[in-house]
Design an enzyme around this catalytic site. Sequence first.
Site, PDB file in Angstrom:
ATOM      1  N   GLU A 179     -20.528 -12.617   2.959  1.00  0.00           N
ATOM      2  CA  GLU A 179     -20.924 -13.777   3.857  1.00  0.00           C
ATOM      3  C   GLU A 179     -20.353 -15.333   3.148  1.00  0.00           C
ATOM      4  OE1 GLU A 179     -24.757 -12.233   6.501  1.00  0.00           O
ATOM      5  OE2 GLU A 179     -25.140 -13.963   4.846  1.00  0.00           O
ATOM      6  N   HIS A 222     -26.416 -24.316  10.863  1.00  0.00           N
ATOM      7  CA  HIS A 222     -25.674 -23.092  11.048  1.00  0.00           C
ATOM      8  C   HIS A 222     -24.630 -23.264  11.752  1.00  0.00           C
ATOM      9  CE1 HIS A 222     -24.532 -18.866  11.455  1.00  0.00           C
ATOM     10  NE2 HIS A 222     -25.428 -18.453  10.458  1.00  0.00           N
ATOM     11  N   ARG A 231     -21.693 -22.878   4.393  1.00  0.00           N
ATOM     12  CA  ARG A 231     -22.063 -23.320   5.701  1.00  0.00           C
ATOM     13  C   ARG A 231     -21.738 -24.751   6.350  1.00  0.00           C
ATOM     14  NH1 ARG A 231     -27.564 -19.764   6.645  1.00  0.00           N
ATOM     15  NH2 ARG A 231     -26.462 -17.728   6.901  1.00  0.00           N
ATOM     16  N   HIS A 248     -30.649 -25.283  11.067  1.00  0.00           N
ATOM     17  CA  HIS A 248     -30.883 -23.735  10.669  1.00  0.00           C
ATOM     18  C   HIS A 248     -31.910 -23.586   9.561  1.00  0.00           C
ATOM     19  CE1 HIS A 248     -30.068 -19.572  10.498  1.00  0.00           C
ATOM     20  NE2 HIS A 248     -29.705 -19.666   9.222  1.00  0.00           N
ATOM     21  N   ARG A 258     -28.225 -24.276   0.642  1.00  0.00           N
ATOM     22  CA  ARG A 258     -28.478 -22.877   0.635  1.00  0.00           C
ATOM     23  C   ARG A 258     -27.210 -21.909   0.914  1.00  0.00           C
ATOM     24  NH1 ARG A 258     -30.039 -18.527   3.979  1.00  0.00           N
ATOM     25  NH2 ARG A 258     -30.019 -20.015   5.646  1.00  0.00           N
TER      26      ARG A 258
END
Length: 559
Positions: free
Chosen positions: A118, A240, A286, A347, A382
């Site tokens: 990811e 997100h 992100r 998110h 994060r």
Amino acid sequence: MHTQHQYDVLIIGSGAAGLTLALRLPVPVRVAVLSKGPVQEGNTWYAQGGISAVLDQRDSIESHVQDTMDAGAGLCDPDVVRFTVESGPEAVQWLVDMGVAFTREHSSPENGFHLTREGGHQHRRIIHAADATGKAVETSLIEAVRARDNIDLFEQHIAVDLITAERIGEASNRCLGAYVLDRSSGRVEVFRAKCVTLATGGASKVYLYTSNPDTSTGDGIAMAWRAGCRVANMEFNQFHPTCLYHPQAKSFLITEAVRGEGGKLLLPDGKPFMQRFDTRCELAPRDIVARAIDHEMKRLGIDHVLLDISHKSAKFIHKHFPTVQQRCLELGIDITREPIPVVPAAHYTCGGIPTDMKGHSDVENLYVVGESACTGLHGANRMASNSLLECLVFATSAAADIEARLANHPMPPELPEWDESKVTDSDEEVVVSHNWDELRRFMWDYVGIVRTDKRLERALRRVATLQLEIEEYYGNFRVTNDLLELRNLVQVAELIIRSAQMRKESRGLHYTLDYPKPDDQHPPRDTILAPQKASREPGHNVAVGKVEQLQIAPRQGRA
């Protein structure tokens, strides 16, 4: 007078962090777990992607540490990052032993686990159960909790506020329990315990568009603030990049693993655009991807972009993304043949209640684990799939600390009952629903992906007005679930805005047009807010947290 509930440990929250903590405590310990809705209705259940951990010999602890530090934009605590990453393999093995059915290579038990990649990760290190990892994890944990005689699960119970010794006239500020609304009976009950743990998740419901379920209303952060805990880094709200854009697809997330497995972000004319924003393209962290999408939507005046995985085979898509494929088909979108319309959405709350590596907060006997905590792991952003890892690792370390302390902790005495002598039933519920909608809309407009000083000032003025209305309402009418959530959300909104106002730079998830670059003249520092002393409210045995102290502090400012 009602009988007061009495437990060794009270856990408020029933996601991965709360249930892991309950199960990591030894059987003789009596545990109560509160879930404000059905036990599975939380962020863990809806988590699609997976859990990041070093499980492949081609990967390394150093690589995972470095990736996490890079994503955190200078604000991660190196000791916390290393502790978390080193604890990852054991945490995953514990879940395997609990029966979580993670996806394996070629669907054979003899083969190793399939690992995906990811955004922000240099290696494949995301262990997953297809694209419904949270559901698989939560299901196994719920089954294990229900099988344990020492754990009582209270569904449809929402905490109103923590009860501290200071609030009942003692000098020390230690946590003794909580007032809890039984949503079935409408009665507020007293739970007292030697140790209390907040595992209530984040506060993304403060925004109009979010990937989170309706339960993510910042309850633990707001309660801890009112009880006297500091908050840290609340300006870092992760959006997100890819939520499904469809009028019937409320809160449906398109997992980051779609991009990890080769999904491309496209404009409506089919042209890719991420290469103009970052050399890592779709695999950038992100915050970069979300800002890129937001920029293109505003530049072109469009209401969504496209995420295309259709170049992969239908067999591959069905194997890796069955949940996404099924939901899209229900809405008339065949992802094996056409791209998915997507938009960014709130998110994850990277800030929260500062804790150490054992979950200790500023209030004695009060622990915080999971998304409600600010451990120093995430910093300013994060990294994907570090959230479930954090839940597992810190719930485990908190459980060990609680177990060691319980023998020396006496049970709190009988506590004051909830006082409803000066309140009545509301005849104006429309006030709650109207304030709820207003709050979430202006937070999206003024305190969203891109901010300015003027937008933040406007938002703070509106929050102040709402706070007066909500506190007046709260002081005069019996509490309801919606009122409690709104009260918590407006408190968290204030903390987010004030934190954002203090950071005169752009870093990680906080991006402001007035200060578009990081402040490289000074070392990166945390944003810390401290509350005033607790004060009584008419008709209730709880307190209001007001901002007393604001500061930018070095990392060692944590508890």
